[in-house]
Design a protein around this motif. Sequence first.
Motif, PDB file in Angstrom:
ATOM      1  N   LEU A  40     -38.761 -46.731  -9.223  1.00 30.55           N
ATOM      2  CA  LEU A  40     -37.521 -46.741  -8.456  1.00 30.55           C
ATOM      3  C   LEU A  40     -37.811 -47.100  -7.007  1.00 30.55           C
ATOM      4  O   LEU A  40     -38.897 -46.825  -6.501  1.00 30.55           O
ATOM      5  CB  LEU A  40     -36.856 -45.364  -8.492  1.00 30.55           C
ATOM      6  CG  LEU A  40     -36.240 -44.918  -9.817  1.00 30.55           C
ATOM      7  CD1 LEU A  40     -35.716 -43.501  -9.683  1.00 30.55           C
ATOM      8  CD2 LEU A  40     -35.136 -45.860 -10.249  1.00 30.55           C
ATOM      9  N   PRO A  41     -36.863 -47.724  -6.323  1.00 25.24           N
ATOM     10  CA  PRO A  41     -37.052 -47.922  -4.878  1.00 25.24           C
ATOM     11  C   PRO A  41     -37.036 -46.583  -4.159  1.00 25.24           C
ATOM     12  O   PRO A  41     -36.357 -45.650  -4.584  1.00 25.24           O
ATOM     13  CB  PRO A  41     -35.851 -48.787  -4.481  1.00 25.24           C
ATOM     14  CG  PRO A  41     -34.817 -48.527  -5.523  1.00 25.24           C
ATOM     15  CD  PRO A  41     -35.579 -48.266  -6.797  1.00 25.24           C
ATOM     16  N   GLN A  57     -39.616 -38.567  -3.846  1.00 23.35           N
ATOM     17  CA  GLN A  57     -38.763 -38.536  -5.026  1.00 23.35           C
ATOM     18  C   GLN A  57     -39.337 -37.623  -6.101  1.00 23.35           C
ATOM     19  O   GLN A  57     -38.590 -36.902  -6.779  1.00 23.35           O
ATOM     20  CB  GLN A  57     -38.587 -39.954  -5.576  1.00 23.35           C
ATOM     21  CG  GLN A  57     -37.707 -40.836  -4.698  1.00 23.35           C
ATOM     22  CD  GLN A  57     -37.716 -42.277  -5.185  1.00 23.35           C
ATOM     23  OE1 GLN A  57     -38.769 -42.885  -5.321  1.00 23.35           O
ATOM     24  NE2 GLN A  57     -36.553 -42.825  -5.447  1.00 23.35           N
ATOM     25  N   THR A  58     -40.668 -37.631  -6.257  1.00 17.76           N
ATOM     26  CA  THR A  58     -41.291 -36.787  -7.279  1.00 17.76           C
ATOM     27  C   THR A  58     -41.077 -35.312  -6.989  1.00 17.76           C
ATOM     28  O   THR A  58     -40.671 -34.537  -7.863  1.00 17.76           O
ATOM     29  CB  THR A  58     -42.796 -37.081  -7.383  1.00 17.76           C
ATOM     30  OG1 THR A  58     -42.997 -38.463  -7.709  1.00 17.76           O
ATOM     31  CG2 THR A  58     -43.446 -36.221  -8.449  1.00 17.76           C
ATOM     32  N   ASN A  72     -33.266 -50.728   3.645  1.00 19.10           N
ATOM     33  CA  ASN A  72     -34.693 -50.786   3.363  1.00 19.10           C
ATOM     34  C   ASN A  72     -35.106 -49.730   2.351  1.00 19.10           C
ATOM     35  O   ASN A  72     -35.917 -49.992   1.458  1.00 19.10           O
ATOM     36  CB  ASN A  72     -35.485 -50.605   4.661  1.00 19.10           C
ATOM     37  CG  ASN A  72     -35.513 -51.869   5.507  1.00 19.10           C
ATOM     38  OD1 ASN A  72     -35.877 -52.928   5.027  1.00 19.10           O
ATOM     39  ND2 ASN A  72     -35.121 -51.752   6.764  1.00 19.10           N
ATOM     40  N   GLY A  73     -34.565 -48.516   2.483  1.00 16.08           N
ATOM     41  CA  GLY A  73     -34.877 -47.465   1.533  1.00 16.08           C
ATOM     42  C   GLY A  73     -34.365 -47.755   0.136  1.00 16.08           C
ATOM     43  O   GLY A  73     -34.885 -47.218  -0.846  1.00 16.08           O
ATOM     44  N   SER A  74     -33.369 -48.621   0.031  1.00 13.15           N
ATOM     45  CA  SER A  74     -32.812 -48.993  -1.270  1.00 13.15           C
ATOM     46  C   SER A  74     -33.574 -50.135  -1.928  1.00 13.15           C
ATOM     47  O   SER A  74     -33.367 -50.411  -3.114  1.00 13.15           O
ATOM     48  CB  SER A  74     -31.339 -49.410  -1.119  1.00 13.15           C
ATOM     49  OG  SER A  74     -30.545 -48.344  -0.641  1.00 13.15           O
ATOM     50  N   LEU A  75     -34.432 -50.804  -1.182  1.00  8.68           N
ATOM     51  CA  LEU A  75     -35.073 -52.016  -1.693  1.00  8.68           C
ATOM     52  C   LEU A  75     -36.586 -51.928  -1.791  1.00  8.68           C
ATOM     53  O   LEU A  75     -37.213 -52.802  -2.390  1.00  8.68           O
ATOM     54  CB  LEU A  75     -34.711 -53.214  -0.802  1.00  8.68           C
ATOM     55  CG  LEU A  75     -33.236 -53.586  -0.729  1.00  8.68           C
ATOM     56  CD1 LEU A  75     -33.003 -54.679   0.300  1.00  8.68           C
ATOM     57  CD2 LEU A  75     -32.739 -54.046  -2.094  1.00  8.68           C
ATOM     58  N   VAL A  76     -37.191 -50.897  -1.195  1.00 10.87           N
ATOM     59  CA  VAL A  76     -38.651 -50.862  -1.141  1.00 10.87           C
ATOM     60  C   VAL A  76     -39.219 -50.229  -2.415  1.00 10.87           C
ATOM     61  O   VAL A  76     -38.851 -49.136  -2.794  1.00 10.87           O
ATOM     62  CB  VAL A  76     -39.149 -50.102   0.106  1.00 10.87           C
ATOM     63  CG1 VAL A  76     -38.643 -48.678   0.140  1.00 10.87           C
ATOM     64  CG2 VAL A  76     -40.657 -50.111   0.178  1.00 10.87           C
ATOM     65  N   PHE A  77     -40.093 -50.970  -3.083  1.00 14.55           N
ATOM     66  CA  PHE A  77     -40.824 -50.470  -4.237  1.00 14.55           C
ATOM     67  C   PHE A  77     -42.284 -50.310  -3.832  1.00 14.55           C
ATOM     68  O   PHE A  77     -42.876 -51.225  -3.261  1.00 14.55           O
ATOM     69  CB  PHE A  77     -40.735 -51.443  -5.417  1.00 14.55           C
ATOM     70  CG  PHE A  77     -39.360 -51.548  -6.015  1.00 14.55           C
ATOM     71  CD1 PHE A  77     -39.013 -50.809  -7.132  1.00 14.55           C
ATOM     72  CD2 PHE A  77     -38.413 -52.396  -5.463  1.00 14.55           C
ATOM     73  CE1 PHE A  77     -37.755 -50.911  -7.687  1.00 14.55           C
ATOM     74  CE2 PHE A  77     -37.148 -52.508  -6.015  1.00 14.55           C
ATOM     75  CZ  PHE A  77     -36.810 -51.762  -7.131  1.00 14.55           C
TER      76      PHE A  77
END
Length: 400
Positions: free
Chosen positions: A67-68, A74-75, A236-241
């Motif tokens: 996920l981005p 997130q974990t 940026n937070g929505s697109l960074v993997f």
Amino acid sequence: MLPYLTTVKPMRRIRYFIFLKDVLILALTTFGGPQVHLAMLYDRFVQKRRYLTEEELMELNALCQVLPGPTSTQTITAVGFKIGGPNLAYITLLIWVLPAVCVMTAAGMGIYYLEQRNLSLQFARFIQPMAVGFLVVAGYRIGRKVIKNQVSLALALTATLVAYVFSSPFMTPIVIAAGGLTTALTYEKQERMTKKPLQVQWANFFLWLGVFVAAAGLGAITQSLPVRLFENFYRNGSLVFGGGQVLTPMLYNEFVAFKHYLSREEFLSGLGLVQALPGPVFAFASYIGALSMRNDGLNGQFWGSFVSTAGIFLPGTFLIFFVYRFWEQLKRYRVVRASLEGINATSTGLTAAAGLALFQPMAAHWPSVVVVVVTIAVLLYTKVPPYVLILGGLLAGIYL
């Protein structure tokens, strides 16, 4: 006492308090990036407390990697969600990010304070090339894991070239999407898995999308810097993997090369500092936000840090809440698994391009080149922790 915790049963409340105390301990002690973070989560959450099994933790971490957003954040947020639902997850997120965010906000204010008084920043002169060394090593380690064949190698090299030549922040999502689409077309190579109908709860997706659209619209209409900062970081937070190392080139392109909110030296000083801190590398956004609103005084710097921090961390939180509920069904689709190869490869290329762009001005200055090379060697061939390197660089800068 936190309002949410007063509404739960006493035994469960005690368990939640113990869990949040463990989160705070991790926030103050987890140096070294996602790989080290995962090991420390395993030690405390699985072995010591048994909040969940090893298999459950690894499954959550694998989900967050695709996920981005910030993988470690997130974990640990997903663990909070699993233990106590969304309310506990939000408190977990707050406690996890707060220490690093506070330090990076103070660092942004401190840099500006020194600049205003024409005080020398030479004490940080070794930190800047060391930050480039950190970035090179991060890219190398990511590349070793995700570049597995000629296609992924070609995607990584193409992404490096495109991102280096075209430094616009709008190029980043295009490169990532192109990489994912390229390998998605090879889905037939993936193992077939028995599929079940997807049962999707859309609330958090629409929340993520609604904030995305509203922030972009308000930013365009009002031209308010705080709103635009929130939108920039939310995008940026929505697109960074790939975590903080992949986020770095995106932030450099947008806030240094494109918008000139920060100088290259300011950016590198903050990047070096965040490597020496425990907790999420995404806290770098707080530093950038504070410096971006330096002309609005102390309150403006606090506000800039707040909106930037919220912008960078909220997308990943919304998306993990959304996908977690149907991940078991989604990962059985071959096209989904195939696209991850291209996304990871192009993310590696973006990191390499950032390293090149940041190193180029240093190439003619041999002491900086030496610091970069020594930093890379120490990180690759010794077990010296990153924060020890950074502290050593600061002390050397002060002494010399």
